[in-house]
Design a protein around this motif. Structure first.
Motif, mmCIF file in Angstrom:
data_model
loop_
_atom_site.group_PDB
_atom_site.id
_atom_site.type_symbol
_atom_site.label_atom_id
_atom_site.label_comp_id
_atom_site.label_asym_id
_atom_site.label_seq_id
_atom_site.Cartn_x
_atom_site.Cartn_y
_atom_site.Cartn_z
ATOM 1 N N LYS A 1 4.587 15.570 -3.945
ATOM 2 C CA LYS A 1 4.461 14.062 -4.290
ATOM 3 C C LYS A 1 4.937 13.979 -5.952
ATOM 4 N N PRO B 1 -2.119 4.824 -0.371
ATOM 5 C CA PRO B 1 -1.379 5.271 -1.559
ATOM 6 C C PRO B 1 -0.498 4.219 -2.052
ATOM 7 N N ASP C 1 -2.556 1.478 -3.906
ATOM 8 C CA ASP C 1 -2.872 2.156 -5.436
ATOM 9 C C ASP C 1 -1.555 2.226 -6.478
ATOM 10 N N ASP C 2 -0.529 2.564 -5.915
ATOM 11 C CA ASP C 2 0.473 2.838 -6.867
ATOM 12 C C ASP C 2 1.495 1.726 -7.080
#
Length: 314
Positions: A164, A205, A208-209
């Motif tokens: 990541k 994800p 969230d990002d």
């Protein structure tokens, strides 16, 4: 948040052997007839995703895009990933890109692509990055047209990689680019959905990002593919999310609390950007607009979840 369990359906021949699902049940309009007089938009553009089959369904959508172009000149097209099926083999680019969109390319329409999960299966997508017809300045990049700054993201780094760290680097670049942007309209496009009622569903994800950055920096629109359907959300903290992954393949689509419209039929999405709004039309292969909405420049369109930065799948 639970989403409806979905059944993936294949595409048979020219049209899909799947019942159309569309919410709300509004009559389709003849988009070409209604726009024959043209418009005074700052810029028009189109978006299509998951197109790279070279088969009859892709050609049908491409022909609808060509008809649209004749009435509403659109200098650019966003490709939301999975540009070459099944494995991103660049030797197929003539059949799955240059032939279906030959007339648009002859008119100097520029295509701007992002990488999808199928695209990175061969040489990590590098061949597509180097292909001039896709106009990718990198795995992620930005460009400005008129009053719009476009941000192209590589969400495969977030979801399809064990490492990541490249995604963290990309997010840092993205936040800096947003902070420096002076454009009144900010539009982000990528392959994977943030919010989706399709087969793959919402991606926590990315919620969230990305959604906090969208809210903080005033991103009005996010466009993606991956799910082979059309879906538009209600504005979520000021951002409208549109899945435009119905450019060649179809799967069924469900409905979530934040769904404004959803459809399982072949098509593309057309956008006309004005100083105070973006007009969105989801268009099928008969050039009928089956979903139409105006996204206002101000926050007057509201947010789905007042007081919350983003929705959660929990």
């Amino acid at each position: 948040m639970k989403r409806r369990a979905l059944l993936a359906l294949g595409l048979g021949g020219f049209t899909a052997a799947v019942g159309r699902r569309y919410w709300p049940q509004a009559p389709a309009s003849n988009y070409l007839a209604n726009t024959a007089a043209g418009n005074d938009a700052l810029i028009n553009f189109m978006a299509a995703g998951d197109v790279g089959t070279g088969e009859r369904a892709q050609h049908a959508v491409a022909q609808a895009m060509i008809q649209h172009q004749r009435v509403t000149p659109s200098p650019l097209v966003l490709l939301t990933g999975d540009n070459i099926y099944e494995n991103g083999e660049i030797e197929k680019v003539g059949r799955v890109f240059e032939q279906p969109y030959a007339e648009l390319l002859r008119q100097n329409t520029k295509f701007y692509a992002v990488l999808g999960n199928h695209d990175v299966r061969t040489n990590h997508g590098e061949d597509q990055l180097n292909y001039p017809g896709y106009n990718m300045a990198g795995r992620y990049y930005t460009f400005t047209q008129q009053a719009v700054q476009f941000f192209a993201l590589d969400t495969t780094q977030a979801l399809d990689s064990d490492d990541k760290s490249p995604w963290r680097t990309q997010l840092a670049w993205f936040e800096t680019a947003l902070r420096r942007s002076q454009a009144p309209w900010k539009i982000v496009f990528a392959h994977h959905p943030v919010y989706s009622s399709g087969q793959h569903g919402s991606q926590q994800p990315l919620i969230d990002d990305l959604s906090p950055l969208f809210a903080e920096h005033g991103v009005q629109l996010y466009i993606n593919g991956h799910d082979h359907n059309y879906e538009r959300t209600e504005p979520i903290d000021g951002t409208t999310y549109i899945t435009s992954g119905n450019g060649a393949k179809l799967r069924s689509v469900g409905r979530s609390d934040w769904t404004a419209a959803a459809s399982s039929q072949l098509g593309f999405t057309a956008f006309s950007v004005y100083a105070d709004r973006i007009e969105v039309n989801a268009i099928d292969t008969n050039n009928a607009a089956y979903d139409t909405v105006s996204i206002a420049m101000t926050g007057a369109q509201g947010a789905f979840a007042p007081g919350a930065r983003s929705l959660s799948l929990a």
